[in-house]
Design a protein around this motif. Structure first.
Motif, mmCIF file in Angstrom:
data_model
loop_
_atom_site.group_PDB
_atom_site.id
_atom_site.type_symbol
_atom_site.label_atom_id
_atom_site.label_comp_id
_atom_site.label_asym_id
_atom_site.label_seq_id
_atom_site.Cartn_x
_atom_site.Cartn_y
_atom_site.Cartn_z
ATOM 1 N N UNK A 161 -8.439 -12.517 1.021
ATOM 2 C CA UNK A 161 -7.195 -12.205 0.323
ATOM 3 C C UNK A 161 -7.404 -10.980 -0.561
ATOM 4 N N UNK A 162 -6.474 -10.042 -0.479
ATOM 5 C CA UNK A 162 -6.554 -8.820 -1.280
ATOM 6 C C UNK A 162 -5.919 -9.034 -2.657
ATOM 7 N N UNK A 163 -6.438 -8.369 -3.699
ATOM 8 C CA UNK A 163 -5.751 -8.398 -5.003
ATOM 9 C C UNK A 163 -4.342 -7.820 -4.876
ATOM 10 N N UNK A 164 -3.468 -8.204 -5.764
ATOM 11 C CA UNK A 164 -2.060 -7.820 -5.663
ATOM 12 C C UNK A 164 -1.824 -6.325 -5.866
ATOM 13 N N UNK A 165 -2.750 -5.640 -6.541
ATOM 14 C CA UNK A 165 -2.495 -4.229 -6.832
ATOM 15 C C UNK A 165 -2.887 -3.309 -5.665
ATOM 16 N N UNK A 166 -3.312 -3.867 -4.545
ATOM 17 C CA UNK A 166 -3.682 -3.025 -3.409
ATOM 18 C C UNK A 166 -2.448 -2.563 -2.646
ATOM 19 N N UNK A 167 -2.478 -1.293 -2.224
ATOM 20 C CA UNK A 167 -1.414 -0.743 -1.390
ATOM 21 C C UNK A 167 -1.956 -0.494 0.025
ATOM 22 N N UNK A 168 -1.080 -0.577 1.011
ATOM 23 C CA UNK A 168 -1.494 -0.516 2.420
ATOM 24 C C UNK A 168 -1.108 0.817 3.039
ATOM 25 N N UNK A 169 -2.050 1.382 3.817
ATOM 26 C CA UNK A 169 -1.840 2.701 4.431
ATOM 27 C C UNK A 169 -2.291 2.702 5.894
ATOM 28 N N UNK A 214 -5.587 0.359 6.335
ATOM 29 C CA UNK A 214 -6.500 0.130 5.213
ATOM 30 C C UNK A 214 -5.702 -0.201 3.956
ATOM 31 N N UNK A 215 -6.371 -0.828 3.010
ATOM 32 C CA UNK A 215 -5.754 -1.139 1.706
ATOM 33 C C UNK A 215 -6.573 -0.468 0.607
ATOM 34 N N UNK A 216 -5.866 0.080 -0.391
ATOM 35 C CA UNK A 216 -6.510 0.848 -1.458
ATOM 36 C C UNK A 216 -5.935 0.399 -2.800
ATOM 37 N N UNK A 217 -6.783 0.218 -3.817
ATOM 38 C CA UNK A 217 -6.256 -0.115 -5.148
ATOM 39 C C UNK A 217 -5.282 0.958 -5.624
ATOM 40 N N UNK A 218 -4.218 0.537 -6.277
ATOM 41 C CA UNK A 218 -3.160 1.477 -6.684
ATOM 42 C C UNK A 218 -3.709 2.617 -7.530
ATOM 43 N N UNK A 219 -4.689 2.328 -8.396
ATOM 44 C CA UNK A 219 -5.184 3.383 -9.274
ATOM 45 C C UNK A 219 -6.156 4.343 -8.566
ATOM 46 N N UNK A 220 -6.460 4.068 -7.285
ATOM 47 C CA UNK A 220 -7.352 4.948 -6.511
ATOM 48 C C UNK A 220 -6.617 5.703 -5.397
ATOM 49 N N UNK A 236 3.121 -3.645 3.219
ATOM 50 C CA UNK A 236 2.013 -4.292 2.518
ATOM 51 C C UNK A 236 1.443 -5.451 3.333
ATOM 52 N N UNK A 237 0.123 -5.566 3.301
ATOM 53 C CA UNK A 237 -0.562 -6.691 3.918
ATOM 54 C C UNK A 237 -1.503 -7.303 2.892
ATOM 55 N N UNK A 238 -1.687 -8.595 2.999
ATOM 56 C CA UNK A 238 -2.382 -9.310 1.940
ATOM 57 C C UNK A 238 -3.807 -9.712 2.286
ATOM 58 N N UNK A 239 -4.219 -9.555 3.559
ATOM 59 C CA UNK A 239 -5.568 -9.958 3.928
ATOM 60 C C UNK A 239 -6.288 -8.788 4.606
ATOM 61 N N UNK A 240 -7.605 -8.717 4.374
ATOM 62 C CA UNK A 240 -8.428 -7.659 4.956
ATOM 63 C C UNK A 240 -9.692 -8.263 5.553
ATOM 64 N N UNK A 241 -10.345 -7.490 6.417
ATOM 65 C CA UNK A 241 -11.609 -7.916 7.009
ATOM 66 C C UNK A 241 -12.664 -8.034 5.914
ATOM 67 N N UNK A 242 -13.529 -9.024 6.053
ATOM 68 C CA UNK A 242 -14.646 -9.216 5.123
ATOM 69 C C UNK A 242 -15.269 -7.868 4.768
#
Length: 403
Positions: free
Chosen positions: A113-121, A183-189, A224-230
């Motif tokens: 599960x990804x943290x909520x502040x991640x954005x998907x690209x 991919x998912x990236x933290x909003x502040x990055x 947005x997606x909420x899960x990522x590969x290990x």
């Protein structure tokens, strides 16, 4: 092309003529090896072409494992000469080819599960030339799977990027033209990630402009997606893809300009809990091919792959410069066209190497009309070369002496 809807079981190829070339639209043309099939069928159908006894051999799966050639049994065919109509440059006679070996690697993963502040690209590499991993591997064409790994790795290291999915390449013997990851990236990055993608894209554009001027990198926000590969598995897999040997590994010391060993990192795909990587090695010398195999094994073992398998191996076709059919064909070409044909070996995996295992007495030559960029939507056939190839073949089979 990924954006071209096409059902190969029901949709026809859409050909077009531009100048002296026949192209398809958005797909491969199939001249490799539809030209050889059509030529053999035309000779079988004709009632007025002079020749001695002729057998025609059609095989399945030449592009995806050569299973047809491997299944051919001794004693089925009775000829002594094989004219292999599966080369791609008129005026060239091939008397040798590379062997091959497939690699299949798996990384098993679970999702997190990804943290909520991640954005998907979406991050994608597109617009590359691709091509045949034997015929064009020496040109240094860009490999979409390798370039995408080059983009993703610093995003993982420096921007906390997480891999959700990845897909690139289609066939083991085609240099991949496109690769796309989610991919998912933290909003502040996100801003830093965008700069990183832009900087690396600029570097790759300069590096590959002479051979792949159409290189295009897409980086855009998506649903947005909420899960990522290990995270650890994804990082190790991307590192392994990034460093895996690819393109030319060694040039021949015997034949100037001939690639001796190479590897095409052909397919990368994540689905159903597995990241799968497939490559195709080629080699004129079995020991050198096996050395490359062991390098690739080491890369993926160090990365912790859950499965590494090598399959579909076949030996190359050793040249015979004293071939009788070679002598006849050189003389015939010289008389017809006033010039010497080029006698060559090829880094591609022609079926001749496999077929000679069942029929070791065969005297073999491979030739054909001029094709460009097979195994890609840029594939095209040079119309004037077809007439030269056809007339040359007819003259050869008319003049083959009786046993």
């Amino acid at each position: 092309n990924k954006d071209v809807p096409h059902d190969w079981l029901n949709d026809s190829v859409k050909p077009r003529i531009e100048g002296d070339w026949v192209w398809a639209t958005g797909t491969t043309l199939g001249a490799d090896n539809g030209m050889g099939v059509a030529t053999a069928m035309s000779i079988l159908q004709s009632k007025d072409i002079p020749h001695g006894p002729v057998e025609a051999l059609f095989t399945i799966d030449e592009e995806t494992g050569m299973t047809g050639a491997k299944a051919l049994k001794p004693g089925l065919l009775h000829g002594d000469i094989l004219l292999n109509l599966d080369s791609e440059a008129e005026g060239e006679l091939y008397i040798g080819c590379a062997g091959g070996l497939d690699t299949s690697v798996e990384f098993k993963y679970s999702t997190e599960l990804l943290p909520k502040d991640y954005q998907t690209f979406i991050l994608a590499v597109k617009g590359l030339r691709g091509g045949h991993s034997g015929m064009e591997i020496h040109e240094g064409r860009a490999n979409a799977n390798k370039l995408l790994a080059r983009l993703i790795l610093p995003l993982m290291r420096n921007c906390g990027a997480r891999l959700i999915s990845i897909e690139g390449g289609t066939l083991r013997n085609a240099i991949p033209r496109e690769c796309e990851a989610v991919i998912a990236i933290p909003a502040d990055k996100v801003r830093k990630a965008s700069r990183t993608v832009k900087d690396i894209t600029s570097e790759m554009t300069v590096e590959y402009r002479p051979i792949d001027a159409g290189l295009n990198v897409i980086f855009e926000k998506t649903k947005a997606q909420r899960r990522a590969i290990d995270a650890a598995i994804a990082f190790n897999a991307i590192q392994a893809i990034y460093v895996c040997p690819c393109n030319v590994d060694r040039m021949s010391l015997e034949i100037p300009g001939l690639v001796e060993t190479s590897n095409n990192l052909a397919v990368v795909k994540s689905e159903k809990g597995k990241i799968t990587v497939k490559t195709l090695m080629r080699g004129s010398i079995d020991s050198a091919k096996h050395d490359l195999r062991d390098k690739i094994r080491a890369v993926f073992e160090l990365a912790g792959a859950s499965r590494i398998a090598f399959t579909g191996g076949y030996s190359g076709w050793m040249p015979n410069s004293n071939s009788e059919i070679l002598r006849l064909m050189k003389e015939t070409y010289r008389k017809m066209y006033g010039q010497e044909p080029k006698v060559m070996a090829i880094h591609a995996g022609l079926e001749c190497g496999i077929l000679s295992g069942a029929y070791p007495h065969w005297d073999m030559i491979s030739f054909g009309p001029t094709l460009m960029s097979p195994h890609s939507p840029d594939e095209r056939c040079y119309i004037p070369s077809v007439e030269k190839f056809w007339n040359f073949l007819l003259e050869v089979i008319r003049n083959i002496p009786e046993k």
